[in-house]
Write an enzyme that holds these catalytic residues in place. Structure first.
Site, PDB file in Angstrom:
ATOM      1  N   ASP A   1       8.709   6.538   4.612  1.00  0.00           N
ATOM      2  CA  ASP A   1       8.322   6.234   3.294  1.00  0.00           C
ATOM      3  C   ASP A   1       6.702   6.727   3.151  1.00  0.00           C
ATOM      4  O   ASP A   1       6.499   7.262   3.854  1.00  0.00           O
ATOM      5  CB  ASP A   1       8.047   4.392   4.210  1.00  0.00           C
ATOM      6  CG  ASP A   1       7.141   3.608   3.228  1.00  0.00           C
ATOM      7  OD1 ASP A   1       7.951   3.597   1.978  1.00  0.00           O
ATOM      8  OD2 ASP A   1       6.257   2.884   4.102  1.00  0.00           O
ATOM      9  N   SER A   2       6.348   6.268   1.941  1.00  0.00           N
ATOM     10  CA  SER A   2       5.034   7.113   1.594  1.00  0.00           C
ATOM     11  C   SER A   2       4.088   6.839   2.691  1.00  0.00           C
ATOM     12  O   SER A   2       3.087   7.421   2.936  1.00  0.00           O
ATOM     13  CB  SER A   2       5.114   6.788   0.239  1.00  0.00           C
ATOM     14  OG  SER A   2       4.735   5.061   0.271  1.00  0.00           O
TER      15      SER A   2
ATOM     16  N   CYS B   1      12.322   2.399   1.729  1.00  0.00           N
ATOM     17  CA  CYS B   1      10.570   2.233   0.903  1.00  0.00           C
ATOM     18  C   CYS B   1      12.019   2.202  -0.426  1.00  0.00           C
ATOM     19  O   CYS B   1      12.583   2.249  -0.573  1.00  0.00           O
ATOM     20  CB  CYS B   1       9.922   3.262   0.829  1.00  0.00           C
ATOM     21  SG  CYS B   1       9.410   3.664  -1.061  1.00  0.00           S
TER      22      CYS B   1
ATOM     23  N   GLU C   1      -2.042  -1.144   3.057  1.00  0.00           N
ATOM     24  CA  GLU C   1      -1.822   0.247   3.915  1.00  0.00           C
ATOM     25  C   GLU C   1      -2.874   0.571   4.876  1.00  0.00           C
ATOM     26  O   GLU C   1      -2.947   0.425   5.610  1.00  0.00           O
ATOM     27  CB  GLU C   1      -1.870   1.545   2.522  1.00  0.00           C
ATOM     28  CG  GLU C   1      -1.361   2.424   3.806  1.00  0.00           C
ATOM     29  CD  GLU C   1      -0.779   2.868   4.328  1.00  0.00           C
ATOM     30  OE1 GLU C   1       0.354   2.773   3.696  1.00  0.00           O
ATOM     31  OE2 GLU C   1      -0.656   4.651   4.632  1.00  0.00           O
TER      32      GLU C   1
ATOM     33  N   CYS D   1       8.865  -4.270  -2.278  1.00  0.00           N
ATOM     34  CA  CYS D   1       7.782  -3.008  -1.697  1.00  0.00           C
ATOM     35  C   CYS D   1       7.856  -3.222   0.039  1.00  0.00           C
ATOM     36  O   CYS D   1       7.131  -4.860   0.449  1.00  0.00           O
ATOM     37  CB  CYS D   1       6.664  -2.893  -2.346  1.00  0.00           C
ATOM     38  SG  CYS D   1       5.617  -2.282  -1.065  1.00  0.00           S
TER      39      CYS D   1
ATOM     40  N   HIS E   1       5.848  -2.051   1.945  1.00  0.00           N
ATOM     41  CA  HIS E   1       4.522  -2.689   2.514  1.00  0.00           C
ATOM     42  C   HIS E   1       4.037  -4.443   2.372  1.00  0.00           C
ATOM     43  O   HIS E   1       2.861  -5.255   2.795  1.00  0.00           O
ATOM     44  CB  HIS E   1       3.214  -1.933   1.408  1.00  0.00           C
ATOM     45  CG  HIS E   1       3.330  -0.648   1.461  1.00  0.00           C
ATOM     46  ND1 HIS E   1       4.386   0.799   1.680  1.00  0.00           N
ATOM     47  CD2 HIS E   1       1.626   0.186   2.466  1.00  0.00           C
ATOM     48  CE1 HIS E   1       3.498   1.570   2.118  1.00  0.00           C
ATOM     49  NE2 HIS E   1       2.429   1.880   1.876  1.00  0.00           N
TER      50      HIS E   1
HETATM   51  N1  DGL Z   1       6.658   1.514   0.850  1.00  0.00           N
HETATM   52  C1  DGL Z   1       7.520   1.417  -0.608  1.00  0.00           C
HETATM   53  C2  DGL Z   1       7.649   0.699  -1.555  1.00  0.00           C
HETATM   54  O1  DGL Z   1       8.731   0.293  -0.503  1.00  0.00           O
HETATM   55  C3  DGL Z   1       6.359   1.482  -2.198  1.00  0.00           C
HETATM   56  C4  DGL Z   1       4.734   2.413  -1.797  1.00  0.00           C
HETATM   57  C5  DGL Z   1       4.489   2.913  -2.611  1.00  0.00           C
HETATM   58  O2  DGL Z   1       4.454   4.323  -1.897  1.00  0.00           O
HETATM   59  O3  DGL Z   1       3.549   3.301  -4.108  1.00  0.00           O
HETATM   60  O4  DGL Z   1       8.448   0.759  -2.053  1.00  0.00           O
END
Ligand code: DGL
Length: 262
Positions: free
Chosen positions: A11-12, A75, A153, A189, A191
């Protein structure tokens, strides 16, 4: 020696730990590596071309350095654009995470569902197709112009979150008269499940759903296949890797430890 299946998560940022937790629940015996592309966070504000080439670079590097039984792209922003490229290039089983539009449409009594995702995911052709295929009979209110990932985050790493920041992002839902508000919102997302409590406080009547549990089951199903790769190790060690210098290093280490990473 121990025979294990090793899964790479990607993931990011630390948001993908919401998916990781569910996968662990269904597959407690696996060895896990998590690659956090924190140097490139947030993905949700980057163009498709830039993201495809970045994801290609970091995932290919990880797959060439270690051996895995499967890859979980934890992600939505990455999965909705890079899955075809990854599957074309790599032969291991790959599980992507995409917005849970189908179950949301099935659950909604009102026929009004919300989609809360990153700006990139909301704009994607893949997402539009999901809506056309599975939520054709629903009104879908997609909100993606406010990146809540940064708020999530920060909450994960420092424990700090301002309700007002979450409220600002939920404005498009909050401003609707109650009858027009969705009764189900997709957390599109990885997150956002970390902000479930805050979203629930602001929208107490709405049901929030994400893809985590489905991914946990899917990974189990894939790993149960007889031809899946296994590896011999002396000891199972879960590892976290990240791509950039970190702020809040101590807090991050503590977070990784709390998820069982060595
Ligand atoms: N966790 C990521 C998602 O599911 C993206 C968060 C990001 O880096 O903008 O889309």
């Amino acid at each position: 020696m121990l025979k294990i299946k090793r899964v790479l998560f990607f993931d990011s940022g630390v948001g993908g730990l919401s998916v990781y937790k569910e996968v662990q629940q269904f597959n407690p015996e696996i060895e896990t590596y998590f690659l956090f592309d924190n140097a490139f966070f947030p993905y949700g504000e980057k163009s498709d071309e830039v993201l495809i080439s970045r994801i290609d670079e970091v995932v290919t590097k990880a797959l060439s350095r270690f051996e895995f039984s499967a890859l979980v792209v934890a992600c939505n922003t990455a999965s909705t654009i890079a899955l075809p490229m990854l599957r074309k290039k790599h032969t291991l089983p790959i599980v992507g995470v995409v917005p849970a539009v189908k179950p949301a449409a099935m659950l909604s009594q009102k026929g009004i569902i919300g989609l809360l995702a990153t700006p990139a995911t909301v704009k994607r052709q893949y997402t539009k197709r999901l809506i056309d295929d599975f939520a054709r009979d629903c009104e879908v209110i997609a909100v993606g112009d406010c990146n809540l990932a940064t708020v999530a985050e920060r909450k994960m790493i420092t424990g700090k979150v301002e309700l007002a920041e979450v409220e600002k992002c939920l404005r498009p839902f909050l401003d609707l008269p109650e009858a027009r508000q969705p009764d189900v919102i997709v957390l599109g997302c990885t997150h956002y499940p970390h902000l479930r409590e805050e979203i629930k406080t602001l929208l107490p009547k709405v049901r929030l759903i994400d893809s985590g549990e489905a991914i946990g089951r899917r990974v189990k199903w894939l790993l149960d296949a007889p031809d899946v790769s296994t590896f011999e190790v002396e000891q199972k060690v879960n590892r976290a890797f990240y791509t950039g210098v970190l702020k809040h290093e101590a807090e991050r280490q503590a977070l990784f430890k709390s998820f069982g990473f060595a």
